[in-house]
Design an enzyme around this catalytic site. Structure first.
Site, short mmCIF file in Angstrom:
data_model
loop_
_atom_site.label_atom_id
_atom_site.label_comp_id
_atom_site.label_asym_id
_atom_site.label_seq_id
_atom_site.Cartn_x
_atom_site.Cartn_y
_atom_site.Cartn_z
N HIS A 1 37.56 -5.68 28.13
CA HIS A 1 36.98 -5.37 26.70
C HIS A 1 37.19 -3.68 26.58
CE1 HIS A 1 34.77 -8.92 27.82
NE2 HIS A 1 35.01 -9.33 26.31
N GLU B 1 24.46 -9.75 20.79
CA GLU B 1 24.25 -10.89 22.07
C GLU B 1 23.28 -10.42 23.01
OE1 GLU B 1 26.12 -7.74 22.82
OE2 GLU B 1 27.56 -8.60 21.96
N HIS C 1 30.06 -0.27 27.19
CA HIS C 1 30.11 -0.28 25.94
C HIS C 1 28.82 0.72 25.54
CE1 HIS C 1 32.65 -3.50 25.64
NE2 HIS C 1 31.95 -4.50 26.27
N ASP D 1 37.27 -9.22 34.17
CA ASP D 1 37.18 -10.34 33.11
C ASP D 1 38.56 -10.53 32.79
OD1 ASP D 1 36.54 -7.82 32.06
OD2 ASP D 1 35.02 -8.31 30.93
N TYR E 1 32.82 -12.68 34.46
CA TYR E 1 32.16 -13.87 34.12
C TYR E 1 32.54 -15.14 34.71
CZ TYR E 1 30.77 -9.81 31.35
OH TYR E 1 30.48 -8.61 30.98
N ASP F 1 38.34 -2.88 32.62
CA ASP F 1 37.71 -4.40 32.10
C ASP F 1 38.53 -4.70 30.91
OD1 ASP F 1 34.74 -5.11 32.05
OD2 ASP F 1 35.74 -5.52 30.08
C1 6XA Z 1 29.76 -10.61 23.74
C2 6XA Z 1 30.86 -9.95 24.42
C3 6XA Z 1 30.35 -8.92 25.30
C4 6XA Z 1 31.46 -8.39 26.19
C5 6XA Z 1 30.74 -7.88 27.53
C6 6XA Z 1 32.01 -7.31 28.43
N1 6XA Z 1 29.83 -11.20 22.45
N2 6XA Z 1 32.44 -6.03 28.09
O1 6XA Z 1 32.43 -7.99 29.39
O2 6XA Z 1 32.92 -5.60 29.19
ZN ZN Z 2 34.23 -6.94 29.76
#
Ligand code: 6XA
Ligand code: ZN
Length: 343
Positions: free
Chosen positions: A197, A117, A159, A284, A323, A195
């Site tokens: 994720h 992405e 990430h 998020d 986001y 976060d």
């Molecule tokens: C896109 C997902 C990306 C997540 C990005 C994010 N397929 N990471 O907020 O903390």
């Molecule tokens: Zn995230």
């Protein structure tokens, strides 16, 4: 609390994100940082300073030289190869294939990306480097005795692994800052990733180490990005066994459950007797976030900011995801002001 901010984040201004089979305007956009900054000003959180320029040495403490070399030249090589759009990988060294770095730029994108992405554009490298400078400048304040500091980083970092990019991340701002603190007098550093994720990159970087504790609260990877990292049975390896703690939670998790996980995270951090805390501050987890599935309300951010403050540790906040652009500033400053209220 001081906020470190660089307008060079705007150099990362790509037009595409691969999402739902389409190339859409990226969720990780310039407005995010501008709205957080505006809210910091409005709330009177404290002084706002530009970062100092650090070299690449601190980044090389957590990333490999070949990876940094790739990031530095990826856009130039991609454009020179005559590609019309932004740089996106389309082939990976998957199961039973060779893990050998290709010569060609398209092959190299797949070699260093773990997800598709995240487009690379003209100013991506420059913005990623500025974000590291932001994190390091804020870390330096902590090193010099500040009780708290806010690194308003963009692009985010958690990430980004030792030699992998994806999930909107290139250089791991929080990991580089944590390593900086280790290299400047802190015997132990804890990283708390709130976060939505899982911070697979941060986990990867410190997985075999006992001097940096990594604790993460996130959406269950069996149904959330990054899918292949962040399960509860990933607890570290070698010297680092027991120094990674993953607390995945299911779809629809609200603040009551999330707060229990945070309490468990803070208990582990207290037991670790850390000299400093780095918080990977993703917003998020918010109920209206367009790509996530937790249910925290705006008032919950201030509430957990207080819990972080009550831990009584020198704390560096590093901005990660989030986001729901209209609310990202309120929620970020909610955490920071909640923290400040305890000091
Ligand atoms: C896109 C997902 C990306 C997540 C990005 C994010 N397929 N990471 O907020 O903390
Ligand atoms: Zn995230």
């Amino acid at each position: 609390m001081i906020t470190v901010f660089s307008d060079r984040h705007r150099l990362r201004n790509v037009k595409t994100e691969l999402s739902g089979g389409l190339l859409v305007p990226p969720h990780e956009c310039c407005e995010r940082a501008e709205i957080v900054l505006e809210r910091v000003k409005l709330a009177g959180l404290g002084e706002i300073v530009a970062p100092d320029a650090f070299g690449l040495e601190c980044s090389l403490r957590v990333h490999t030289p070949d990876y940094l070399e790739f990031l530095a030249e990826a856009w130039t090589l991609w454009a020179a190869a005559g590609n019309a759009g932004e740089a996106i990988p389309d082939c990976w060294p998957a199961r039973r294939m060779l893990q050998r770095r290709p010569q060609d730029i398209s092959g190299r994108l797949g070699f260093y990306a773990f997800a598709a992405e995240t487009s690379i554009g003209a100013g991506t490298w420059q913005a990623a480097r500025a974000a590291v400078d932001v994190a390091l400048t804020a870390a330096q304040r902590i090193e010099r005795g500040a009780p708290g500091a806010f690194a308003l980083c963009r692009p985010p970092g958690h990430h980004a692994a030792r030699d992998l990019y994806g999930g909107y991340c290139f250089l791991n701002n929080a990991a580089i800052a944590a390593q900086y603190l280790r290299d400047h007098g802190a015997a132990r550093v804890a990283i708390l990733d709130v976060d939505f994720h899982h911070g697979n990159g941060t986990q990867d970087i410190f997985y075999d180490r006992a001097d940096v504790l990594f604790v993460s609260l996130h959406g269950d990877p069996s149904e959330a990005f990054p899918y292949f990292s962040g399960f509860a049975d990933e607890t570290g390896c070698a010297h680092g066994l027991g120094y990674t703690l993953n607390l995945p939670m299911p779809r629809g998790t609200g603040f009551e459950v999330w707060r229990e996980a945070l309490a468990a995270a803070l208990r582990r951090i207290a037991e670790f007797r850390t000299d400093a805390l780095v918080v990977s501050l993703g917003l998020d987890t918010f109920e209206a976030d367009p790509i996530s599935f937790f249910r925290l309300g705006s008032e919950d951010f201030a509430s957990y900011g207080r819990l972080l403050g009550e831990a009584g540790l020198p704390t560096l906040f590093v901005l990660e995801g989030g986001y729901a652009v209209a609310e990202i500033g309120v929620n970020a400053v909610g955490v920071l002001a909640g923290f400040e209220a305890t000091r």
